[in-house]
Design an enzyme around this catalytic site. Sequence first.
Site, PDB file in Angstrom:
ATOM      1  N   SER A   1       7.641   0.225  -0.399  1.00 20.32           N
ATOM      2  CA  SER A   1       7.383   1.646  -0.120  1.00 20.32           C
ATOM      3  C   SER A   1       6.508   1.784   1.116  1.00 20.32           C
ATOM      4  CB  SER A   1       6.715   2.323  -1.321  1.00 20.32           C
ATOM      5  OG  SER A   1       5.401   1.842  -1.522  1.00 20.32           O
TER       6      SER A   1
ATOM      7  N   ASP B   1      10.081  -6.680   5.954  1.00 23.24           N
ATOM      8  CA  ASP B   1      10.186  -5.343   5.357  1.00 23.24           C
ATOM      9  C   ASP B   1      10.440  -4.271   6.417  1.00 23.24           C
ATOM     10  OD1 ASP B   1       9.446  -6.880   3.260  1.00 23.24           O
ATOM     11  OD2 ASP B   1       7.576  -5.803   2.808  1.00 23.24           O
TER      12      ASP B   1
ATOM     13  N   ASP C   1       9.448 -16.575   4.788  1.00 19.63           N
ATOM     14  CA  ASP C   1       9.292 -15.859   6.074  1.00 19.63           C
ATOM     15  C   ASP C   1       8.104 -16.422   6.865  1.00 19.63           C
ATOM     16  OD1 ASP C   1       7.508 -14.735   4.248  1.00 19.63           O
ATOM     17  OD2 ASP C   1       7.811 -12.671   4.934  1.00 19.63           O
TER      18      ASP C   1
ATOM     19  N   GLY D   1       4.224  -0.010  -4.934  1.00 15.84           N
ATOM     20  CA  GLY D   1       3.601  -1.227  -5.461  1.00 15.84           C
ATOM     21  C   GLY D   1       4.522  -2.045  -6.351  1.00 15.84           C
TER      22      GLY D   1
END
Length: 358
Positions: free
Chosen positions: A110, A155, A20, A105
């Site tokens: 999350s 994400d 990315d 983690g």
Amino acid sequence: MTPRIFRAPGRVNLIGEHVDYSEGFVLPAAIDFASTVAITPRLDRRIHVHSRQFGEAVEFPLENPGDFEFGHWSCYVRGVAAKLEEAGCVLMGADLAIDSDVPMGAGLSSSAALEVSVALALATVSGFVLPGLELARICQSAEHEYAKTRCGIMDQFIAVNGVEGHALLLDCRSMEHKSVPIPPAVRMIVCNTMVKHQLAASEYNNRRKDCEEAARIIGVRSLRDAPEIPDNLSGNPRRRAQHVLEEIARTREAAAALISGDLTQFGSLMNASHASLRDLFEVSCVELDTMVEIARRQPGVYGARMTGGGFGGCTVNLVDAGAVLGFRETVEREYFTCMGIKPQIYVSAAAAGARELT
Ligand code: ADP
Ligand code: MG
């Protein structure tokens, strides 16, 4: 007043790892694990936020959300509120109750699930409808500035734009994206090695530097533009560049294989991705390699690879739906026999992106 409920998912990256930041292609899918926010507007300009996972509440004024102890979980909420206001969304105060089943983690993001669920909740109750990309960028910059993590856009982007039953092929340069159906006959299985080695953060930065150096020597802005590996590139920059160029090509091929329903080809590209991350990019570890080797011996498995930054965290496996139970039992037992650690194994379909629950 009944609270309104917003939800944003975690994610797993099927292929396209450590590319990315070289402006390559990634292929993540949202998962069935998500952060949920119950929100009730307040008449003042204060945010009161409770996290069920931490069993703790925090309150701050929207005028000054930035006054906090570094590393505290509330930094994501404060950052999102601050960045929304900077983007011109004048927010109402609110009471927020957060509940999430995305393991923290473990490399399933999350943090992005939390940011996106909170951002969507705050913006919506204050009367703002933001384009998905803007919402994702606001959350990414909140994470950069308030959590001091220089994450890419993947994400947050998938947490916003996930499509049920689909992975998302994302061009990290143009942000063009295309959803790719995952055949209903397979499941994504995520195996958590339950280890996170200390060097993860520092080695992540070292790999970024290697890639930047390789791009500089080749004379391109980022490795995405490198037509091939020149002879004068040697050592680590050469190995890293080779991974990046091949992984970008693999990811495009993998998306094509998924579109044509060729799971065998898709799985072998996943396996090749793991080998490259282990041997050329050098971000695997004995726990990830062991988990992948055990998984590949199981019936119904098309491919297995580490996912996320590496040095621990999770593997992702593409497995026939009918073989899931056996996979789970055997991998759990054999990983424990080899490593002395009980892994966590999550089974997921590809989920939808952030939304309000009605
Ligand atoms: P990952 O995103 O891979 O799970 P990160 O380190 O990026 O790992 O993010 C984990 C952090 O996000 C936690 O340490 C915590 O600060 C925050 N977080 C995630 N979920 C919650 C939650 N339900 N409540 C409060 N904070 C959370
Ligand atoms: Mg994160």
